[in-house]
Scaffold this motif. Structure first.
Motif, PDB file in Angstrom:
ATOM      1  N   PHE A 182       0.812  -1.218   0.000  1.00  0.00           N
ATOM      2  CA  PHE A 182       0.000   0.000   0.000  1.00  0.00           C
ATOM      3  C   PHE A 182       0.847   1.270   0.000  1.00  0.00           C
ATOM      4  O   PHE A 182       0.389   2.327   0.410  1.00  0.00           O
ATOM      5  CB  PHE A 182      -0.957  -0.017   1.199  1.00  0.00           C
ATOM      6  N   ASN A 183       2.087   1.167  -0.482  1.00  0.00           N
ATOM      7  CA  ASN A 183       2.997   2.303  -0.656  1.00  0.00           C
ATOM      8  C   ASN A 183       3.332   3.031   0.636  1.00  0.00           C
ATOM      9  O   ASN A 183       3.591   4.225   0.633  1.00  0.00           O
ATOM     10  CB  ASN A 183       2.449   3.288  -1.697  1.00  0.00           C
TER      11      ASN A 183
ATOM     12  N   TYR B  93      -1.895   5.738  -1.597  1.00  0.00           N
ATOM     13  CA  TYR B  93      -1.852   4.560  -0.742  1.00  0.00           C
ATOM     14  C   TYR B  93      -2.470   3.327  -1.393  1.00  0.00           C
ATOM     15  O   TYR B  93      -2.519   2.272  -0.786  1.00  0.00           O
ATOM     16  CB  TYR B  93      -2.566   4.846   0.582  1.00  0.00           C
ATOM     17  N   LEU B  94      -2.933   3.459  -2.622  1.00  0.00           N
ATOM     18  CA  LEU B  94      -3.448   2.299  -3.337  1.00  0.00           C
ATOM     19  C   LEU B  94      -2.285   1.470  -3.882  1.00  0.00           C
ATOM     20  O   LEU B  94      -1.217   2.002  -4.174  1.00  0.00           O
ATOM     21  CB  LEU B  94      -4.331   2.733  -4.505  1.00  0.00           C
ATOM     22  N   PRO B  95      -2.471   0.166  -4.040  1.00  0.00           N
ATOM     23  CA  PRO B  95      -1.425  -0.634  -4.685  1.00  0.00           C
ATOM     24  C   PRO B  95      -1.108  -0.087  -6.084  1.00  0.00           C
ATOM     25  O   PRO B  95      -1.975   0.454  -6.771  1.00  0.00           O
ATOM     26  CB  PRO B  95      -2.040  -2.030  -4.759  1.00  0.00           C
TER      27      PRO B  95
ATOM     28  N   GLN C 184      -3.253   1.930  -9.097  1.00  0.00           N
ATOM     29  CA  GLN C 184      -2.885   3.302  -9.470  1.00  0.00           C
ATOM     30  C   GLN C 184      -2.607   3.409 -10.958  1.00  0.00           C
ATOM     31  O   GLN C 184      -2.984   4.390 -11.600  1.00  0.00           O
ATOM     32  CB  GLN C 184      -1.631   3.749  -8.719  1.00  0.00           C
TER      33      GLN C 184
END
Length: 133
Positions: A30-31, A83-85, A89
């Motif tokens: 999730f970065n 924060y999305l994978p 993204q």
């Protein structure tokens, strides 16, 4: 693209790196990269700073070139959900599956940039861990 170093840590022979990798892999998806950057540590580590800097040059350069020649659409709006994978993204920012393919290619490139440097660092840590016993 710190998921690659998190994975390498998970598969490490060094107990400390393995523990860090197990803890850091989910946040890296999730970065959320601070645990691996400061836990491995990547920051102020002369061995791991090299791939960190290389990734910072190579990955944006590939992205620029691929978008410049038109293989992947240029994003029309800023992406605020960092924060999305990365795969999600890639699709949301470009609106195409070409963005997903680009993210996968960038992941593979990052994977190979990190590999030799991590192996050197792992060997160093392994020798240090065994010398204490």
């Amino acid at each position: 693209m710190y998921i690659s170093i998190s994975y390498y840590c998970m598969r490490s022979k060094v107990k400390r790196l393995k523990a860090i990798g197990n803890v850091c892999v989910l946040p890296a998806i999730f970065n959320i990269n601070e645990p691996i950057v400061f836990g491995a540590p990547v920051v102020w580590n002369p061995i791991l700073m090299i791939p960190l800097c290389l990734n910072s040059i190579v990955i944006p350069s590939i992205m620029y070139l691929v978008m410049r020649i038109g293989l992947v659409p240029v994003p029309s709006a800023p992406m605020q959900m960092w924060y999305l994978p990365n795969i999600i993204q890639g699709y949301l920012t470009t609106g195409s599956l070409a963005g997903v393919v680009l993210v996968i290619v960038l992941f593979i490139v990052s994977w190979f940039i990190w590999l030799p440097f991590f192996k050197v660092y792992e060997k160093q840590q392994y020798l240090e861990e065994n010398s204490k016993k």
